[in-house]
Motif scaffolding. Structure first.
Motif, mmCIF file in Angstrom:
data_model
loop_
_atom_site.group_PDB
_atom_site.id
_atom_site.type_symbol
_atom_site.label_atom_id
_atom_site.label_comp_id
_atom_site.label_asym_id
_atom_site.label_seq_id
_atom_site.Cartn_x
_atom_site.Cartn_y
_atom_site.Cartn_z
ATOM 1 N N PRO A 1 -3.989 -2.800 -13.783
ATOM 2 C CA PRO A 1 -2.579 -2.615 -14.122
ATOM 3 C C PRO A 1 -2.064 -3.774 -14.974
ATOM 4 O O PRO A 1 -2.535 -4.905 -14.835
ATOM 5 C CB PRO A 1 -1.881 -2.592 -12.765
ATOM 6 N N LYS A 2 -1.090 -3.477 -15.841
ATOM 7 C CA LYS A 2 -0.511 -4.534 -16.688
ATOM 8 C C LYS A 2 0.300 -5.504 -15.826
ATOM 9 O O LYS A 2 0.231 -6.699 -15.970
ATOM 10 C CB LYS A 2 0.400 -3.902 -17.733
ATOM 11 N N LYS A 3 1.122 -4.948 -14.960
ATOM 12 C CA LYS A 3 1.865 -5.794 -14.022
ATOM 13 C C LYS A 3 2.109 -5.004 -12.736
ATOM 14 O O LYS A 3 2.109 -3.770 -12.765
ATOM 15 C CB LYS A 3 3.174 -6.275 -14.628
ATOM 16 N N THR A 4 2.296 -5.737 -11.667
ATOM 17 C CA THR A 4 2.509 -5.061 -10.387
ATOM 18 C C THR A 4 3.732 -5.665 -9.703
ATOM 19 O O THR A 4 4.112 -6.808 -9.983
ATOM 20 C CB THR A 4 1.294 -5.231 -9.456
ATOM 21 N N LYS A 5 4.311 -4.901 -8.811
ATOM 22 C CA LYS A 5 5.499 -5.377 -8.102
ATOM 23 C C LYS A 5 5.100 -6.412 -7.050
ATOM 24 O O LYS A 5 5.804 -7.394 -6.842
ATOM 25 C CB LYS A 5 6.194 -4.184 -7.452
ATOM 26 N N PHE A 6 3.955 -6.152 -6.384
ATOM 27 C CA PHE A 6 3.471 -7.076 -5.355
ATOM 28 C C PHE A 6 2.012 -7.431 -5.638
ATOM 29 O O PHE A 6 1.259 -6.599 -6.132
ATOM 30 C CB PHE A 6 3.597 -6.445 -3.962
ATOM 31 N N ARG A 7 1.620 -8.657 -5.291
ATOM 32 C CA ARG A 7 0.271 -9.128 -5.608
ATOM 33 C C ARG A 7 -0.794 -8.543 -4.685
ATOM 34 O O ARG A 7 -1.929 -8.333 -5.100
ATOM 35 C CB ARG A 7 0.202 -10.654 -5.498
ATOM 36 N N LYS A 8 -0.424 -8.362 -3.410
ATOM 37 C CA LYS A 8 -1.426 -7.918 -2.422
ATOM 38 C C LYS A 8 -0.962 -6.657 -1.718
ATOM 39 O O LYS A 8 0.240 -6.445 -1.575
ATOM 40 C CB LYS A 8 -1.657 -9.026 -1.395
ATOM 41 N N GLN A 9 -1.923 -5.852 -1.288
ATOM 42 C CA GLN A 9 -1.593 -4.624 -0.555
ATOM 43 C C GLN A 9 -2.365 -4.570 0.750
ATOM 44 O O GLN A 9 -3.394 -5.246 0.891
ATOM 45 C CB GLN A 9 -1.992 -3.397 -1.390
ATOM 46 N N PHE A 10 -1.875 -3.727 1.671
ATOM 47 C CA PHE A 10 -2.635 -3.474 2.896
ATOM 48 C C PHE A 10 -3.914 -2.714 2.548
ATOM 49 O O PHE A 10 -3.961 -2.016 1.537
ATOM 50 C CB PHE A 10 -1.813 -2.641 3.875
ATOM 51 N N LYS A 11 -4.891 -2.836 3.410
ATOM 52 C CA LYS A 11 -6.162 -2.146 3.174
ATOM 53 C C LYS A 11 -5.973 -0.626 3.185
ATOM 54 O O LYS A 11 -6.400 0.056 2.283
ATOM 55 C CB LYS A 11 -7.178 -2.560 4.240
ATOM 56 N N GLY A 12 -5.301 -0.132 4.213
ATOM 57 C CA GLY A 12 -5.053 1.314 4.300
ATOM 58 C C GLY A 12 -6.289 2.100 4.675
ATOM 59 O O GLY A 12 -7.387 1.544 4.820
ATOM 60 N N ARG A 13 -6.108 3.407 4.859
ATOM 61 C CA ARG A 13 -7.215 4.335 5.130
ATOM 62 C C ARG A 13 -7.050 5.528 4.209
ATOM 63 O O ARG A 13 -5.927 5.853 3.824
ATOM 64 C CB ARG A 13 -7.187 4.815 6.587
ATOM 65 N N ILE A 14 -8.136 6.164 3.869
ATOM 66 C CA ILE A 14 -8.049 7.333 2.979
ATOM 67 C C ILE A 14 -8.209 8.594 3.835
ATOM 68 O O ILE A 14 -9.276 8.833 4.384
ATOM 69 C CB ILE A 14 -9.124 7.279 1.878
ATOM 70 N N HIS A 15 -7.118 9.346 3.962
ATOM 71 C CA HIS A 15 -7.146 10.557 4.793
ATOM 72 C C HIS A 15 -7.056 11.803 3.925
ATOM 73 O O HIS A 15 -6.398 11.790 2.888
ATOM 74 C CB HIS A 15 -5.960 10.577 5.750
ATOM 75 N N GLY A 16 -7.656 12.880 4.377
ATOM 76 C CA GLY A 16 -7.459 14.200 3.760
ATOM 77 C C GLY A 16 -8.162 14.375 2.433
ATOM 78 O O GLY A 16 -8.975 13.550 2.017
#
Lengths: 137, 212
Positions: free
Chosen positions: A4-19
């Motif tokens: 991405p060119k720019k992001t709102k936040f530097r880090k994200q939660f890991k999360g899970r991929i469902h469905g």
């Protein structure tokens, strides 16, 4: 590599991929494509390696469309660091891919070349895939 | 246009997610017939047969005569849902077709004479902008496809709908002169030509040195 060119936040939660994928499950541009069969986090290096493998096999003829974009920052801690002291630094970008998602599309080459190119491309990806082609009209 | 195809179906008395899943487990495919000012009729079809028909090609431009409990409905497929992962059909929508009605149909575009196009011969790629074109057509004369002639097209050319001969009695639903396809220059072609030129220059240089 895609990022991405720019992001709102530097880090994200890991999360899970469902469905399974809700959109991006049909071929929109090309005649042939590569469809994901498993949920997986595909990183930008894999996408670039697959793109190179595909375009090389196609002898740089035809066209390639990348239908996924790595917009998830993945962080990791340095080696030999004790737990705690906050989340690690962003290391790479990844894309959360759900089953059914079309990842690459190609056109302008024969089916034989398309199959081989996408087979080589699929070998660079961390997700199981399937070759798909447009329904005959 | 092709002749209407015959289909056999049974009426469904239950609708909804649970009933549709039960049908699919029994090798049937839920579908619905609607339109023409009449009530929607939920039906069930043979799943294998419909899978073959969808993948055989020309499904969306074919008129079907569906026999449901002794009554025949003249219909055209409007939409079909496929499983996102395995691509088997999940549901089909049929629209009732009345005599003399005008329909809006996505007609597939077929490209001919690609092998005689100078643009494609020189390494250009046919970039299909629209695989189908939405046309207003009479219900009794639905064209199977639109033929686009690529003969004489050069690299960088665009083929617009105004240059395509449409079947009689049809007109596109989009008012403007939209692009159907372009003959694009592949990304590798510029680099390949440069590399070839460099190789030729190098060979000439080596030959000149040898002759000295």
């Amino acid at each position: 590599m895609l990022s991405p060119k720019k992001t709102k936040f530097r880090k994200q939660f890991k999360g899970r991929i469902h469905g399974v994928a809700k959109g991006g499950t049909d071929l929109n541009f090309g005649q042939y494509g590569l469809k994901a069969l498993d949920p997986e986090r595909v990183n930008a290096r894999e996408i670039e390696a697959a793109r190179r493998a595909i375009t090389r096999e196609m002898k740089r003829m035809g066209r390639v469309w990348i239908r996924i974009f790595p917009d998830v920052p993945v962080s990791s801690k340095p080696t030999e660091v004790r737990m705690g002291k906050g989340k690690g630094a962003p290391e790479f970008w990844a894309c959360r891919v759900k089953p059914g998602r079309i990842m690459f599309e190609i056109d302008g080459v024969s089916e034989e070349i398309a199959r081989e190119a996408l087979r080589l491309g699929a070998a660079k990806l961390s997700v199981r895939t399937r070759f798909v082609q447009r329904i005959a009209e | 246009m092709t002749a209407a195809k015959q289909l056999k179906a049974v009426a469904r008395d239950r609708v909804g997610k649970g009933a549709a899943r039960a049908l699919r487990r029994n090798g049937q495919l839920p579908a619905v017939i609607y339109g023409d000012g009449k009530a929607a009729a939920p039906i069930a079809l043979d799943a294998n047969m419909m899978n073959r028909l969808i993948y055989a090609g020309g499904f969306m431009t074919t008129i079907f005569e569906v026999e449901v409990d002794g009554k025949t409905h003249r219909v055209i497929p409007r939409d079909f849902a496929l499983d996102p992962v395995k691509d088997f059909p999940l549901h089909i929508d049929f629209l009732r077709v009345a005599a003399g009605q005008t329909l809006t149909v996505d007609v597939p575009v077929h490209f001919i004479n690609g092998e005689t196009s100078p643009g494609i011969k020189n390494g250009g790629v046919l970039n299909v902008v629209r695989h189908t074109v939405e046309l207003e057509v009479p219900a009794d004369r639905i064209p199977e496809s639109i033929q686009v002639d690529l003969a004489g097209t050069q690299m960088g050319d665009s083929i617009h709908i105004s240059s395509v001969t449409l079947p009689q009695g049809t007109k596109p639903t989009i008012d403007r002169d939209f692009t159907v396809a372009t003959i694009a220059t592949p990304a590798g072609l510029g680099a390949a030509v440069e590399a070839e030129e460099a190789a030729v220059a190098e060979a000439q240089k080596a030959e000149a040195e040898k002759s000295e």
